[in-house]
Design an enzyme around this catalytic site. Structure first.
Site, PDB file in Angstrom:
ATOM      1  N   ARG A 125       0.854  -1.195   0.000  1.00  0.00           N
ATOM      2  CA  ARG A 125       0.000   0.000   0.000  1.00  0.00           C
ATOM      3  C   ARG A 125       0.886   1.239   0.000  1.00  0.00           C
ATOM      4  NH1 ARG A 125      -3.222  -2.753   4.227  1.00  0.00           N
ATOM      5  NH2 ARG A 125      -5.287  -3.271   3.416  1.00  0.00           N
ATOM      6  N   ASP A 152       6.954  -6.116   3.829  1.00  0.00           N
ATOM      7  CA  ASP A 152       6.871  -7.402   3.151  1.00  0.00           C
ATOM      8  C   ASP A 152       6.525  -7.114   1.684  1.00  0.00           C
ATOM      9  OD1 ASP A 152       6.850 -10.124   2.778  1.00  0.00           O
ATOM     10  OD2 ASP A 152       5.074 -10.512   3.996  1.00  0.00           O
ATOM     11  N   HIS A 198       5.234 -12.603   8.251  1.00  0.00           N
ATOM     12  CA  HIS A 198       5.801 -11.263   8.380  1.00  0.00           C
ATOM     13  C   HIS A 198       5.766 -10.784   9.825  1.00  0.00           C
ATOM     14  CE1 HIS A 198       5.693  -6.747   7.088  1.00  0.00           C
ATOM     15  NE2 HIS A 198       6.870  -7.097   7.562  1.00  0.00           N
ATOM     16  N   ASP A 220      -0.258  -0.752   8.003  1.00  0.00           N
ATOM     17  CA  ASP A 220      -0.067   0.375   7.092  1.00  0.00           C
ATOM     18  C   ASP A 220      -1.355   1.076   6.679  1.00  0.00           C
ATOM     19  OD1 ASP A 220      -1.037  -1.704   5.580  1.00  0.00           O
ATOM     20  OD2 ASP A 220       0.560  -1.679   4.084  1.00  0.00           O
ATOM     21  N   ASP A 221      -2.511   0.565   7.110  1.00  0.00           N
ATOM     22  CA  ASP A 221      -3.777   1.200   6.738  1.00  0.00           C
ATOM     23  C   ASP A 221      -4.470   1.832   7.937  1.00  0.00           C
ATOM     24  OD1 ASP A 221      -4.396  -1.134   8.053  1.00  0.00           O
ATOM     25  OD2 ASP A 221      -6.014  -1.728   6.700  1.00  0.00           O
ATOM     26  N   ASP A 299      -4.332 -13.313  14.402  1.00  0.00           N
ATOM     27  CA  ASP A 299      -5.162 -12.549  15.341  1.00  0.00           C
ATOM     28  C   ASP A 299      -6.241 -13.423  15.979  1.00  0.00           C
ATOM     29  OD1 ASP A 299      -6.256 -12.720  12.805  1.00  0.00           O
ATOM     30  OD2 ASP A 299      -7.050 -10.689  12.779  1.00  0.00           O
ATOM     31  N   SER A 330      -8.607  -9.649   3.435  1.00  0.00           N
ATOM     32  CA  SER A 330      -9.961  -9.986   3.881  1.00  0.00           C
ATOM     33  C   SER A 330     -11.026  -9.536   2.893  1.00  0.00           C
ATOM     34  CB  SER A 330     -10.239  -9.345   5.245  1.00  0.00           C
ATOM     35  OG  SER A 330     -10.209  -7.930   5.151  1.00  0.00           O
TER      36      SER A 330
END
Length: 455
Positions: A125, A152, A198, A220-221, A299, A330
């Site tokens: 991203r 990554d 990662h 990163d988001d 998670d 996702s």
């Protein structure tokens, strides 16, 4: 490392000294007539000195290249090879890695507080700029909150964006970009396997190579709130002191604007649900988790009883992060229905000046549980009809998995359960705001614990 540092210092000192002598020579010469013999001799001297300087610069360049090669060799020696995944079984659990080095020394404290690095997990991203811009805008100290971006995927444009920040951040790269052998039924989940790989590598760098005492993990988001750093700095001592806590999260899963109390930006909770999405962990927790880190779905693995071990996280009433990444592995699951509506706190709360001891387990249960079970019970129809407003905070009681999910859907909460734990729940209780008043969606007072079969 000391040898490398000495060589580097010597190279810099040599460069400065040589160029200083050149400048001193030029400044000390008297002015001369352009047509005189002295002027011609001066020109010859300058040319000779320039040639000597060029030769010296070439020698210094060779020295710096040698230092670079030594640095690369040192990093490769200490990086630790990733263990290849087992392609034969369908189990998600990973085989144990080599044992971690014993008794890592604690990071020294900065004069003004603990050193809490921010680990940013990045991939492909280029919009990571939005995340990094806010982190750098709001962080109060580069020394206390170093930003380390682990990338990554090998995406060139994202790498260029990260590199554009120069020394303001550290940029490390996951070395293994290969596909991971997975069971046939998991081929569409290749991305989840790579994410888990990662995470394991990046957290290993933070705690094994950089040897930090703790770390704040973001992806990163995520965009952070103005008091993001203040929140984690204040909660860090609590995490150290209370063994019943295992993380501090910036996220409220039910943090849509209509479901929170905007006037209580300072309000924090305990939760049995691992929220992620901007979270703080200690090195001791990584010592515990690394040997059994999963190959995928890290998670949800964190939310299993075997990992949680009856521990809780701290979470806020109003989220200190928000996600802008609809596109990902996702495929936007939950984003359009929930995530894009999460309210990001916009008011700075001086958490380090507040007393957060109420979040310790014994004190929290002494105050929170009587508040919940002392609230009058109402029916869901009364809530939906906005009746009995005079009661103030109220309790809606569920009796099992089906009634919980029915009430959650009716009121706009996230209704999924992980190992039987509701999102944002503590002892089965979910606190939220509905039509302007506090509601506790709660099990009976004699609650006997979570039932993993509810998942």
């Amino acid at each position: 490392m000391l040898k490398k540092s000495s060589l580097a210092v010597w190279g810099v000192a040599l460069f400065i000294a040589w160029n200083g002598l050149l400048l001193l020579f030029l400044w000390s010469r008297p002015p001369a007539d352009p047509d005189s013999d002295g002027s011609r001799r001066l020109t010859a001297d300058v040319v000779r000195l320039a040639q000597d300087a060029e030769a010296e610069l070439e020698r210094q360049k060779a020295l710096l290249l040698q230092l670079h090669r030594l640095s690369g060799a040192w990093n490769r020696q200490h990086r630790g090879a990733l263990r290849p995944p087992n392609p034969t079984g369908v189990a998600v659990a990973a085989p144990p890695p080599p044992p971690p080095p014993p008794s890592l020394p604690s990071q020294p404290l900065d004069a003004d507080g603990p050193v809490l690095p921010v680990l940013v997990l990045a991939c492909d991203r280029s919009t990571v700029r939005r995340c990094l811009d806010k982190l750098l805008l709001y962080r109060p100290s580069a020394q206390r909150f170093p930003v380390i971006v682990s990338q990554d995927c090998g995406h060139a444009e994202t790498a260029r964006v990260i590199a554009s920040y120069g020394d303001a951040i550290a940029h490390i790269r996951q070395p293994d970009l290969s596909d991971i052998p997975v069971p046939p039924e998991h081929r569409k989940f290749q991305g989840y396997y790579k994410i888990a790989r990662h995470y394991r590598w990046a957290l290993g760098q933070i705690f094994r190579i950089f040897r930090h005492r703790a770390a704040i993990v973001v992806e990163d988001d995520l965009e952070v709130a103005p008091d993001f750093f203040e929140y984690f700095q204040a909660a860090f001592p609590l995490l150290l002191a209370d063994q019943s806590l295992w993380c501090v999260s910036a996220w409220n899963d039910n943090g849509k604007e209509q479901m929170i109390d905007i006037a209580q930006a300072e309000l924090l909770y305990r939760t049995d649900f691992f929220p992620g999405l901007g979270w703080l962990l200690l090195a001791e927790l990584w010592d515990e988790l690394e040997p059994k880190w999963p190959r995928a779905f890290w998670d949800d693995w964190m939310r299993q009883p075997e990992q949680r071990r009856d521990r809780s996280c701290v979470r806020p009433e109003i989220s200190r992060t928000m996600t802008f990444g609809r596109k990902g592995v996702s495929h936007g699951q939950f984003f359009d229905q929930y995530l894009k509506f999460i309210k990001l706190n916009d008011r700075f709360v001086p958490f380090t000046q507040l007393d957060l001891s109420y979040l310790k387990k014994e004190e929290y249960e002494r105050s929170f549980l009587p508040k919940v079970y002392g609230a009058p019970e109402v029916k869901v129809e009364e809530l939906q009809g906005n009746r009995r407003r005079d009661l103030g905070a109220v309790r809606l009681q569920y009796s099992g998995r089906d009634s919980f999910k029915a009430f959650a859907k009716a009121l706009g909460l996230m209704d999924d359960l992980k190992s039987g734990v509701p999102r944002a729940g503590y002892r089965g209780i979910v606190s939220f705001v509905y039509r302007g008043r506090r509601v506790y969606l709660a099990p009976p007072a004699d609650w006997a614990g979570y039932d993993p079969s509810w998942s």
